[in-house]
Design a protein around this motif. Sequence first.
Motif, PDB file in Angstrom:
ATOM      1  N   GLU A 249       7.155   6.804  -9.715  1.00 37.20           N
ATOM      2  CA  GLU A 249       8.319   5.926  -9.761  1.00 37.20           C
ATOM      3  C   GLU A 249       7.941   4.451  -9.855  1.00 37.20           C
ATOM      4  O   GLU A 249       8.791   3.614 -10.134  1.00 37.20           O
TER       5      GLU A 249
ATOM      6  N   ARG B 179      -1.991  12.260  -6.502  1.00 36.94           N
ATOM      7  CA  ARG B 179      -1.294  10.976  -6.418  1.00 36.94           C
ATOM      8  C   ARG B 179      -2.234   9.837  -6.048  1.00 36.94           C
ATOM      9  O   ARG B 179      -2.000   8.687  -6.422  1.00 36.94           O
TER      10      ARG B 179
ATOM     11  N   HIS C   1       4.347  15.242  -0.559  1.00 36.94           N
ATOM     12  CA  HIS C   1       3.049  14.883  -1.122  1.00 36.94           C
ATOM     13  C   HIS C   1       2.750  13.394  -0.960  1.00 36.94           C
ATOM     14  O   HIS C   1       1.760  12.907  -1.491  1.00 36.94           O
TER      15      HIS C   1
ATOM     16  N   VAL D  77       9.374   8.831  -0.272  1.00 38.06           N
ATOM     17  CA  VAL D  77       8.220   9.633   0.137  1.00 38.06           C
ATOM     18  C   VAL D  77       8.665  11.086   0.226  1.00 38.06           C
ATOM     19  O   VAL D  77       9.736  11.379   0.772  1.00 38.06           O
ATOM     20  N   ASP D  78       7.873  11.995  -0.330  1.00 36.46           N
ATOM     21  CA  ASP D  78       8.162  13.419  -0.183  1.00 36.46           C
ATOM     22  C   ASP D  78       6.969  14.096   0.483  1.00 36.46           C
ATOM     23  O   ASP D  78       6.115  13.430   1.062  1.00 36.46           O
TER      24      ASP D  78
ATOM     25  N   GLU E 264       6.876   2.054   1.012  1.00 32.74           N
ATOM     26  CA  GLU E 264       7.313   3.423   1.274  1.00 32.74           C
ATOM     27  C   GLU E 264       8.645   3.422   2.017  1.00 32.74           C
ATOM     28  O   GLU E 264       8.872   2.609   2.905  1.00 32.74           O
TER      29      GLU E 264
ATOM     30  N   ARG F 202       5.887   8.641  -3.964  1.00 30.97           N
ATOM     31  CA  ARG F 202       6.150   9.087  -5.333  1.00 30.97           C
ATOM     32  C   ARG F 202       5.597   8.035  -6.305  1.00 30.97           C
ATOM     33  O   ARG F 202       6.315   7.170  -6.800  1.00 30.97           O
TER      34      ARG F 202
END
Length: 466
Positions: free
Chosen positions: A233, A261, A227, A224-225, A201, A230
């Motif tokens: 990806e 996720r 949520h 990392v967003d 991350e 990612r």
Amino acid sequence: MADSQTNLAWSTLLDLAGPGAKHERLIRALRASVRAGRLPTGAALPPSRTLAADLGWSRWVVTQAYTQLVAEGYLDARAGSATRVRWTPDTPSALPEADPTPPAPMRFDLTPGLPDLRAFPRARWGDALRDQARQVTTADLGFPPPGGHRRLRRVLAEHLRRSRGAMAGADDIVVTTGVTDSVARVFRAIRQEGITRVAVEDPGWVQLHMAAREAGLTVVPVPVDRHGLRVAELDGDPAIRAVLTTPSHQFPTGVSLSAERRAALADWAQRVDGLVLEDDYDSEFRYDHRPLSAIQGMSPSRVVLLCSVSKTLSPALGIGWMAVPSRWRRVLLASGTARSAPPVLDQLAFAQLIENGGYDRHLRSVRQRYRSRRAALLHALRTRLPACRVSGSAAGLHLVAHLGDEVDAADVVAAAATRGLRLTGMRTFQVDRQQPAHSLVLGYGNLPDAAVDEAVTVLAAVLQGL
């Protein structure tokens, strides 16, 4: 700068004399060598394990020194490369050049990473140690068995099934000295099995990234967003077959991996014959709802669940554990990577603490303590810094304070240090540190309740001064 053996700064003379703990002396010595030009810009420092062996010190000393100097801007730790010197005479650093005046004493520490050490259950722990010292068998006074004492492994398996929804038996548990130790062992094991690239991350805990590089793995940062990681990806690089993630409470952003996720991550591991290293960071401390179940319970054959007592009791105990798929446990034991463990008496004392309910009672007590302290910190930030946006506060022992795009967090860290306030900027935990960060990661675990408002008042004064 291309890797070159001529740039390896492995023979530099370091002056380690003087007062202070070992890691503080090493920080001073490396910083002085950089500023004096003995370690030129671009020079590669030895891996922490190598330097620790050369000095005859623990690896923790070296990793602490490297991490601090990365935060100060003297070193640069990049994915897939050695830790290198990045400072030049024209480069501003997080610390001013040494001068005759001593630094301001640190009155407040808002850096993340520590629980409330004042809350350590001394009496319960002492009683458990005394009980086990009286009851331990003669056979148990020998060397710790590989993988940990059977009694503790059985107790931990039950604890994980009850509290985290994990699917593990005693034979699936490997006792370690902490999450960093666990991660390093798994990284060495998967490298022996032919896996060469691991996703991490970004931002994330830099010590774990360093452990991957020292195991010979290439670190691939994944953003990392809101949520979480990612996950989509990961499919962009078919060579990635392992990923390190903190889904319960991502460090340092504080977000949780969404249900969609989580399912996608388990599916990815199955498709690529991969392995997920699930760092169960801060899962014990949620304030908005009950703790999220572990991903390991969804896919026990593809997930290694990593835990420790460093945030629940104390990092000084050096007790960690991991639930490992049977295939990988055999690899760990066969490779000799699971030979060290905490002292047997400590393992048995911790087992007793779980068995008699003392551990759960301690968690309930400190959870309420952290909930109140978090509320006080949020109130102080709203009152003293109304323009500051806060995120990641729903769980754990830290939160993220967003200062605004016009504020460089590195300037705030440096200015706060002169006022006795220790801070950490988000940039410390980013793989790509080329761009300035505008957020602080504020840890409140070990901050006294009475100091919360005054610490934020100092922070507000620093921001006003800048």
